[in-house]
Design a protein around this motif. Structure first.
Motif, short mmCIF file in Angstrom:
data_model
loop_
_atom_site.label_atom_id
_atom_site.label_comp_id
_atom_site.label_asym_id
_atom_site.label_seq_id
_atom_site.Cartn_x
_atom_site.Cartn_y
_atom_site.Cartn_z
N PHE A 73 3.78 15.23 5.34
CA PHE A 73 3.14 14.25 4.57
C PHE A 73 3.82 12.80 4.92
O PHE A 73 5.00 12.83 5.40
N GLU A 74 2.92 11.75 4.79
CA GLU A 74 3.29 10.45 4.94
C GLU A 74 2.96 9.85 3.50
O GLU A 74 2.11 10.26 2.93
N ILE A 75 3.84 9.04 3.17
CA ILE A 75 3.68 8.18 1.91
C ILE A 75 3.50 6.77 2.25
O ILE A 75 4.27 6.14 2.69
N TYR A 76 2.59 6.08 1.42
CA TYR A 76 2.27 4.64 1.47
C TYR A 76 2.20 4.21 -0.04
O TYR A 76 1.80 4.82 -0.63
N TRP A 77 2.49 2.68 0.00
CA TRP A 77 2.33 1.95 -1.33
C TRP A 77 1.41 0.95 -1.16
O TRP A 77 1.31 0.54 -0.31
N GLN A 78 0.85 0.69 -2.23
CA GLN A 78 -0.37 -0.50 -1.92
C GLN A 78 0.00 -1.69 -1.64
O GLN A 78 -0.64 -2.43 -0.91
N ASN A 79 1.37 -2.11 -2.24
CA ASN A 79 1.82 -3.55 -1.81
C ASN A 79 2.79 -3.40 -0.58
O ASN A 79 3.47 -4.59 -0.39
N PRO A 81 3.06 -2.28 3.70
CA PRO A 81 2.42 -1.80 4.90
C PRO A 81 1.66 -0.65 4.89
O PRO A 81 2.48 0.45 4.63
N LYS A 82 0.58 -0.25 5.30
CA LYS A 82 0.14 0.96 5.31
C LYS A 82 -1.17 0.79 6.36
O LYS A 82 -1.59 -0.13 6.59
N PRO A 83 -1.72 2.07 6.75
CA PRO A 83 -3.14 1.99 7.50
C PRO A 83 -4.08 1.20 6.81
O PRO A 83 -4.33 1.30 5.70
N ASN A 84 -5.13 0.53 7.63
CA ASN A 84 -5.94 -0.19 7.07
C ASN A 84 -7.29 0.57 6.56
O ASN A 84 -7.74 0.09 5.52
N TYR A 119 -0.08 6.44 -2.17
CA TYR A 119 -0.71 7.39 -1.24
C TYR A 119 -0.04 8.43 -0.65
O TYR A 119 1.12 8.13 0.28
N ILE A 120 -0.37 9.69 -0.64
CA ILE A 120 0.36 10.60 0.01
C ILE A 120 -0.66 11.27 0.92
O ILE A 120 -1.57 11.79 0.23
#
Length: 405
Positions: A73-79, A81-84, A119-120
């Motif tokens: 898995f990859e984890i991203y946060w709203q505020n 950097p993350k994929p567009n 986001y996971i």
């Protein structure tokens, strides 16, 4: 409908069984694949939910944060950097997004105690761990469907022939329904078809009995009626030769001779009408005008009292090929009825292959003379394909017969 356009039962069974089998096979092929795809989605969602819940619990407890497995898995946060492409998803939930040839599965969740999303996401091809299993399953299903399809085709052909063969045998027995054919055997193994064949056999036997009675009647009529008729006719002719007879006696003798001729004519007509086909020897070329004048003379002699005016118009010398007795009966019946019921005049017109008789009708309390009836005339017309038309006019009736060319 011609027999060539009537659908065959065997073909109908092929299509029905083939259609049902096709739907059944499609369901066999589609349902496992659909179920397998749903199971994969459930499995992936459960895995994502487990990782997301584990991460959220660790954040909320303040213990060491349990990040999702970095190999999967990859984890991203709203505020951060993350994929567009993640910007389009701003509500918590499970999602699947098709990207080129790859399906991305991910979960969007709320950070515990914060107004922020995280986001996971499965790494590239990390959620494809069931693809090999899917390929094997599809190969297995395809082989099973092909085997089943072949089995169903063979079974459909067998069932169609199995059920159609008794019906074809029953259809072949129809030709034995004719009276001259021998009785057929009821040898089917199906109760329903056997009942139909037994009914056919019973009907055939009844037809045979009718046919035999018709033949006996024709034979007896030809002999038993003609014999006393000849005796009566011969006796009347002998009585004519007795000298010094009164006019009343001579009139009675003449009426006996006329009645004998009528009975003989009717006998010939009825015997011919009773035949399925009339032999060529009974047909002759007859000039319609000669028969018309002859029957007008006969009818005017039979009718007594005042007769209406009879206007005759002959426009052609038409010749019709038919049994003479049929023409005599038809012409005599039409002319007699027209003269018997006419008020003042009768118009008789003979054109090319068409006789038209019109009269000004007046209803009387009793019928003058006698006639053979329209039923016999209609039977004669149907036998020789004559066209009979009866029309009621404002002041009379019109009867016409059209003879074939």
């Amino acid at each position: 409908m011609s027999s060539s356009h009537i659908p065959r039962l065997a073909k109908k069974l092929y299509w029905v069984l083939g259609g049902v089998a096709s739907v059944f096979i499609f369901l066999i092929w589609f349902v496992p694949i659909f179920v397998e795809d749903q199971m994969e989605v459930i499995s992936l969602h459960h895995w994502l939910e487990t990782e997301s819940q584990r991460y959220a619990n660790s954040v909320e407890s303040g213990e060491e944060i349990a990040y999702p497995n970095p190999l999967e898995f990859e984890i991203y946060w709203q505020n951060k950097p993350k994929p567009n492409w993640l910007d389009a998803f701003s509500s918590p939930g499970f999602y699947e997004m098709e990207e080129f040839d790859n399906d991305r599965h991910f979960v969007v969740a709320q950070m515990p105690g914060r107004d922020e999303l995280y986001y996971i996401v499965f790494k590239d091809e990390a959620d494809d761990y069931l693809d090999e299993y899917e390929d094997k399953l599809q190969v297995f299903i395809t082989l099973a469907v092909l085997i089943l399809l072949f089995t169903v085709i063979v079974l459909s052909v067998y069932l169609a022939r199995y059920f159609a063969r008794p019906l074809e045998r029953m259809a072949a027995k129809v030709k034995y329904m004719e009276p001259q054919q021998p009785d057929f055997q009821v040898d089917t193994t199906f109760y329903e078809i056997a009942s139909i064949e037994k009914t056919m056999l019973a009907c055939k036997q009844r037809i045979n009995n009718y046919f035999e009675r018709e033949q006996d009647f024709s034979r007896f009529s030809s002999h038993e009626i003609r014999t006393p008729l000849m005796v009566m006719q011969g006796s009347a002719q002998l009585l004519e030769k007795v000298p010094n007879q009164s006019p009343l006696q001579l009139k009675a003798i003449q009426r006996i001779l006329t009645a004998c001729d009528d009975v003989s004519l009717l006998t010939d007509t009825f015997l011919l009408l009773g035949k399925e086909t009339i032999e060529a020897q009974f047909f002759e070329d007859i000039v319609l005008a000669s028969v018309l004048y002859e029957q007008i003379d006969v009818v005017t002699r039979v009718l007594q009292g005042e007769r209406p005016e009879c206007n005759i118009q002959i426009n052609s010398d038409s010749v019709v090929r038919a049994p003479r007795s049929f023409l005599v009966i038809a012409f005599r019946n039409i002319i007699k009825n027209a003269l018997s019921y006419a008020h003042s005049k009768v118009q008789i017109t003979l054109d090319s292959h068409r006789l038209v008789v019109e009269n000004d009708f007046e209803q009387s309390e009793c019928q003058k003379g006698y006639g053979y009836g329209l039923v016999i005339l209609e039977r004669i017309g149907a036998k020789l394909e004559w066209s009979l038309t009866i029309e009621q006019l404002p002041a009379g009736y019109r009867v016409s017969i059209t003879f074939p060319d």
